[in-house]
Motif scaffolding. Structure first.
Motif, PDB file in Angstrom:
ATOM      1  N   VAL A  42       0.817  -1.217   0.000  1.00 49.36           N
ATOM      2  CA  VAL A  42       0.000   0.000   0.000  1.00 49.36           C
ATOM      3  C   VAL A  42       0.851   1.266   0.000  1.00 49.36           C
ATOM      4  O   VAL A  42       0.435   2.302  -0.536  1.00 49.36           O
ATOM      5  N   LEU A  43       2.050   1.200   0.577  1.00 52.84           N
ATOM      6  CA  LEU A  43       2.867   2.416   0.736  1.00 52.84           C
ATOM      7  C   LEU A  43       3.100   3.173  -0.577  1.00 52.84           C
ATOM      8  O   LEU A  43       2.936   4.407  -0.599  1.00 52.84           O
ATOM      9  N   PRO A  44       3.488   2.533  -1.675  1.00 50.80           N
ATOM     10  CA  PRO A  44       3.689   3.311  -2.913  1.00 50.80           C
ATOM     11  C   PRO A  44       2.432   4.054  -3.357  1.00 50.80           C
ATOM     12  O   PRO A  44       2.511   5.203  -3.815  1.00 50.80           O
ATOM     13  N   PHE A  45       1.270   3.414  -3.215  1.00 53.14           N
ATOM     14  CA  PHE A  45       0.019   4.070  -3.601  1.00 53.14           C
ATOM     15  C   PHE A  45      -0.288   5.232  -2.661  1.00 53.14           C
ATOM     16  O   PHE A  45      -0.809   6.271  -3.080  1.00 53.14           O
ATOM     17  N   GLY A  46       0.034   5.053  -1.378  1.00 54.44           N
ATOM     18  CA  GLY A  46      -0.176   6.135  -0.426  1.00 54.44           C
ATOM     19  C   GLY A  46       0.689   7.336  -0.713  1.00 54.44           C
ATOM     20  O   GLY A  46       0.258   8.488  -0.559  1.00 54.44           O
ATOM     21  N   VAL A  47       1.926   7.098  -1.158  1.00 56.24           N
ATOM     22  CA  VAL A  47       2.835   8.195  -1.509  1.00 56.24           C
ATOM     23  C   VAL A  47       2.330   8.915  -2.754  1.00 56.24           C
ATOM     24  O   VAL A  47       2.302  10.154  -2.816  1.00 56.24           O
ATOM     25  N   VAL A  48       1.926   8.153  -3.771  1.00 59.40           N
ATOM     26  CA  VAL A  48       1.415   8.756  -5.008  1.00 59.40           C
ATOM     27  C   VAL A  48       0.173   9.590  -4.727  1.00 59.40           C
ATOM     28  O   VAL A  48      -0.011  10.677  -5.295  1.00 59.40           O
ATOM     29  N   ALA A  49      -0.687   9.102  -3.821  1.00 60.84           N
ATOM     30  CA  ALA A  49      -1.935   9.814  -3.515  1.00 60.84           C
ATOM     31  C   ALA A  49      -1.673  11.197  -2.913  1.00 60.84           C
ATOM     32  O   ALA A  49      -2.526  12.089  -3.017  1.00 60.84           O
ATOM     33  N   LEU A  50      -0.530  11.383  -2.319  1.00 58.66           N
ATOM     34  CA  LEU A  50      -0.196  12.692  -1.738  1.00 58.66           C
ATOM     35  C   LEU A  50       0.120  13.738  -2.803  1.00 58.66           C
ATOM     36  O   LEU A  50       0.117  14.936  -2.518  1.00 58.66           O
ATOM     37  N   ARG A  51       0.424  13.304  -4.012  1.00 63.32           N
ATOM     38  CA  ARG A  51       0.732  14.194  -5.140  1.00 63.32           C
ATOM     39  C   ARG A  51       1.849  15.185  -4.794  1.00 63.32           C
ATOM     40  O   ARG A  51       1.788  16.376  -5.126  1.00 63.32           O
ATOM     41  N   GLY A  52       2.831  14.694  -4.073  1.00 61.77           N
ATOM     42  CA  GLY A  52       3.982  15.529  -3.741  1.00 61.77           C
ATOM     43  C   GLY A  52       3.777  16.471  -2.581  1.00 61.77           C
ATOM     44  O   GLY A  52       4.717  17.173  -2.179  1.00 61.77           O
ATOM     45  N   SER A 105       2.488  17.904   3.429  1.00 58.32           N
ATOM     46  CA  SER A 105       2.007  18.666   4.585  1.00 58.32           C
ATOM     47  C   SER A 105       0.907  17.931   5.361  1.00 58.32           C
ATOM     48  O   SER A 105       0.884  18.016   6.597  1.00 58.32           O
ATOM     49  N   PRO A 106      -0.029  17.196   4.700  1.00 61.48           N
ATOM     50  CA  PRO A 106      -1.022  16.453   5.498  1.00 61.48           C
ATOM     51  C   PRO A 106      -0.385  15.411   6.406  1.00 61.48           C
ATOM     52  O   PRO A 106      -0.877  15.165   7.518  1.00 61.48           O
ATOM     53  N   VAL A 107       0.717  14.811   5.963  1.00 60.92           N
ATOM     54  CA  VAL A 107       1.408  13.824   6.794  1.00 60.92           C
ATOM     55  C   VAL A 107       2.018  14.513   8.004  1.00 60.92           C
ATOM     56  O   VAL A 107       1.894  14.021   9.143  1.00 60.92           O
ATOM     57  N   ASN A 109      -0.579  15.440  10.557  1.00 65.98           N
ATOM     58  CA  ASN A 109      -1.325  14.333  11.156  1.00 65.98           C
ATOM     59  C   ASN A 109      -0.424  13.208  11.654  1.00 65.98           C
ATOM     60  O   ASN A 109      -0.838  12.053  11.690  1.00 65.98           O
ATOM     61  N   LEU A 110       0.789  13.561  12.069  1.00 67.10           N
ATOM     62  CA  LEU A 110       1.703  12.532  12.560  1.00 67.10           C
ATOM     63  C   LEU A 110       1.121  11.794  13.766  1.00 67.10           C
ATOM     64  O   LEU A 110       1.208  10.561  13.864  1.00 67.10           O
ATOM     65  N   ARG A 111       0.528  12.534  14.691  1.00 68.04           N
ATOM     66  CA  ARG A 111      -0.042  11.884  15.882  1.00 68.04           C
ATOM     67  C   ARG A 111      -1.201  10.972  15.501  1.00 68.04           C
ATOM     68  O   ARG A 111      -1.367   9.882  16.064  1.00 68.04           O
ATOM     69  N   LEU A 112      -2.016  11.413  14.546  1.00 66.45           N
ATOM     70  CA  LEU A 112      -3.121  10.573  14.098  1.00 66.45           C
ATOM     71  C   LEU A 112      -2.603   9.291  13.458  1.00 66.45           C
ATOM     72  O   LEU A 112      -3.125   8.197  13.706  1.00 66.45           O
ATOM     73  N   LEU A 113      -1.566   9.394  12.621  1.00 63.10           N
ATOM     74  CA  LEU A 113      -1.006   8.208  11.975  1.00 63.10           C
ATOM     75  C   LEU A 113      -0.418   7.248  13.006  1.00 63.10           C
ATOM     76  O   LEU A 113      -0.574   6.021  12.892  1.00 63.10           O
ATOM     77  N   LEU A 114       0.248   7.804  14.029  1.00 69.17           N
ATOM     78  CA  LEU A 114       0.794   6.956  15.088  1.00 69.17           C
ATOM     79  C   LEU A 114      -0.328   6.265  15.859  1.00 69.17           C
ATOM     80  O   LEU A 114      -0.232   5.070  16.169  1.00 69.17           O
ATOM     81  N   ALA A 138     -13.223   7.538   9.978  1.00 65.96           N
ATOM     82  CA  ALA A 138     -14.305   8.463   9.637  1.00 65.96           C
ATOM     83  C   ALA A 138     -13.876   9.917   9.635  1.00 65.96           C
ATOM     84  O   ALA A 138     -14.661  10.787   9.259  1.00 65.96           O
ATOM     85  N   ARG A 139     -12.642  10.211  10.033  1.00 66.29           N
ATOM     86  CA  ARG A 139     -12.178  11.597  10.053  1.00 66.29           C
ATOM     87  C   ARG A 139     -12.107  12.156   8.629  1.00 66.29           C
ATOM     88  O   ARG A 139     -11.420  11.601   7.776  1.00 66.29           O
ATOM     89  N   THR A 140     -12.815  13.232   8.378  1.00 67.78           N
ATOM     90  CA  THR A 140     -12.800  13.854   7.048  1.00 67.78           C
ATOM     91  C   THR A 140     -12.094  15.205   7.055  1.00 67.78           C
ATOM     92  O   THR A 140     -12.098  15.903   6.042  1.00 67.78           O
ATOM     93  N   ASP A 141     -11.498  15.560   8.189  1.00 65.72           N
ATOM     94  CA  ASP A 141     -10.896  16.882   8.324  1.00 65.72           C
ATOM     95  C   ASP A 141      -9.372  16.840   8.319  1.00 65.72           C
ATOM     96  O   ASP A 141      -8.719  17.815   8.673  1.00 65.72           O
ATOM     97  N   THR A 142      -8.779  15.723   7.910  1.00 63.19           N
ATOM     98  CA  THR A 142      -7.329  15.574   8.030  1.00 63.19           C
ATOM     99  C   THR A 142      -6.582  15.994   6.771  1.00 63.19           C
ATOM    100  O   THR A 142      -5.404  16.343   6.853  1.00 63.19           O
ATOM    101  N   GLY A 143      -7.234  15.935   5.618  1.00 63.90           N
ATOM    102  CA  GLY A 143      -6.538  16.197   4.364  1.00 63.90           C
ATOM    103  C   GLY A 143      -5.738  15.016   3.873  1.00 63.90           C
ATOM    104  O   GLY A 143      -5.111  15.074   2.808  1.00 63.90           O
ATOM    105  N   LEU A 144      -5.736  13.911   4.631  1.00 60.69           N
ATOM    106  CA  LEU A 144      -5.014  12.711   4.223  1.00 60.69           C
ATOM    107  C   LEU A 144      -5.884  11.875   3.289  1.00 60.69           C
ATOM    108  O   LEU A 144      -7.010  11.516   3.652  1.00 60.69           O
ATOM    109  N   PRO A 145      -5.403  11.511   2.105  1.00 63.08           N
ATOM    110  CA  PRO A 145      -6.147  10.584   1.252  1.00 63.08           C
ATOM    111  C   PRO A 145      -6.290   9.230   1.959  1.00 63.08           C
ATOM    112  O   PRO A 145      -5.417   8.847   2.753  1.00 63.08           O
TER     113      PRO A 145
END
Length: 326
Positions: free
Chosen positions: A59-69, A72-74, A77-82, A180-187
């Motif tokens: 999944v990681l390569p697709f997740g990187v591509v989804a960020l489109r360069g 900033s969302p990552v 949202n570091l705490r959310l990802l952790l 369900a979080r829609t306010d993160t900006g993370l794809p």
């Protein structure tokens, strides 16, 4: 827990329901596939670690591509990802397998899959999202069906096992709430990828320090009467039951909200019984079939209750003009 946005209007509910079903079904394959590996000498910890690690790599390569360069969302949202990786991935897996070392599988699953009730309680107490009567009725139907599907006759509870199972329940609840979080900006792909990477790292740490025993075998696995290479089963676990399951789960949560998505997730238990029959020859008992129908009915009723809630227009308070104003 970070703020939940389940009360916000959702779009693409039909697509969300389909994605939630796909997520539940793909998750449910993990049990029967893992059981074949267990029979050849694989430990639960090894299966979970390899499954999550393969899912992260896929999944990681697709997740990187989804960020489109745009990273900033990552960073935001570091705490959310952790939290997602620690609770929704690592804790859910580790706590469940720790629980079944102290108690039977049925009661452990029943406690873990009480997570929809925990989600309802959290949204009510923390965010004031009180469930309607139809939703409550669906909850009761689904709960009764879950008890029958898991066939708990003669089951015994162990306090240590119950504590671990409650930990798994917290992890599953966090999974649905964070999806369900829609306010993160993370794809969705990026959230799933980040969570799997964090989860794999934490599970690897538990294995490295000896907390989670890890043993494997190269022996082939017997599934549905066919002999399958162990690597093929592991690949299916990683790609299907981790990669696809988590990505579709996040996408479903964004469209449905935490409460409806968590109840559709109960279909995982019903689907697991079906796949155990197909791959392992474990024929379900009539009481389990009845329970499966009740779970399905409960999910349908909950979805109807949630749809009715969305259609209810907001209450508009009347404007009171100040005294003396023309």
């Amino acid at each position: 827990m970070t703020p939940d946005t389940s009360a916000t209007p959702r779009t693409g509910l039909g697509a969300g329901l389909a994605l939630a079903v796909v997520s539940a079904v793909t998750f449910s394959l993990s049990g029967p596939l893992a059981a074949g590996l267990f029979a050849t000498g694989w430990s639960p910890g090894a299966v979970v670690l390899v499954r999550v690690a393969i899912g992260a790599v896929v999944v990681l390569p697709f997740g990187v591509v989804a960020l489109r360069g745009d990273w900033s969302p990552v960073r935001r949202n570091l705490r959310l990802l952790l939290a997602y990786g620690a609770l929704g991935v690592a804790a859910t897996q580790f706590c469940y397998f720790a629980a079944v070392q102290h108690m039977q599988v049925g009661p452990a699953l029943l406690i873990e899959y009480s997570s929809p009730a925990a989600v309802v309680a959290w949204l009510w107490l923390r965010h004031g999202q009180r469930p309607g009567r139809t939703t409550v009725g669906g909850i009761a139907l689904a709960a009764a069906g879950l008890v029958l599907v898991l066939d708990l006759a003669g089951a015994r509870l162990d306090p240590v096992g119950v504590a671990w199972a409650l930990g798994a329940m917290v992890g599953v609840s966090a999974y649905f709430l964070l999806n369900a979080r829609t306010d993160t900006g993370l794809p969705p792909l990026s959230l799933a990828a980040g969570g799997l990477v964090v989860g794999a790292a934490l599970l690897g740490l538990l294995a490295a320090v000896g907390v989670m025993p890890v043993t494997g075998s190269a022996a082939p696995v017997t599934l549905a009467g066919a002999v399958v290479p162990a690597w093929a089963v592991l690949a299916a676990l990683g790609v299907v039951t981790a990669g696809i399951a988590y990505v579709t789960g996040v996408a479903a949560g964004r469209r449905l909200g935490a409460r409806p998505a968590s109840f559709v997730g109960l279909l995982e238990v019903v689907s697991a019984v079906f796949f155990a029959w197909v791959f392992l020859g474990e024929l379900p008992r009539p009481v389990q079939l009845v329970g499966g129908l009740l779970v399905l009915a409960g999910v349908v009723v909950v979805q109807q209750g949630e749809a009715a809630t969305r259609r209810t227009p907001p209450t508009i308070e009347p404007t009171v003009e100040p005294a003396g104003k023309p």
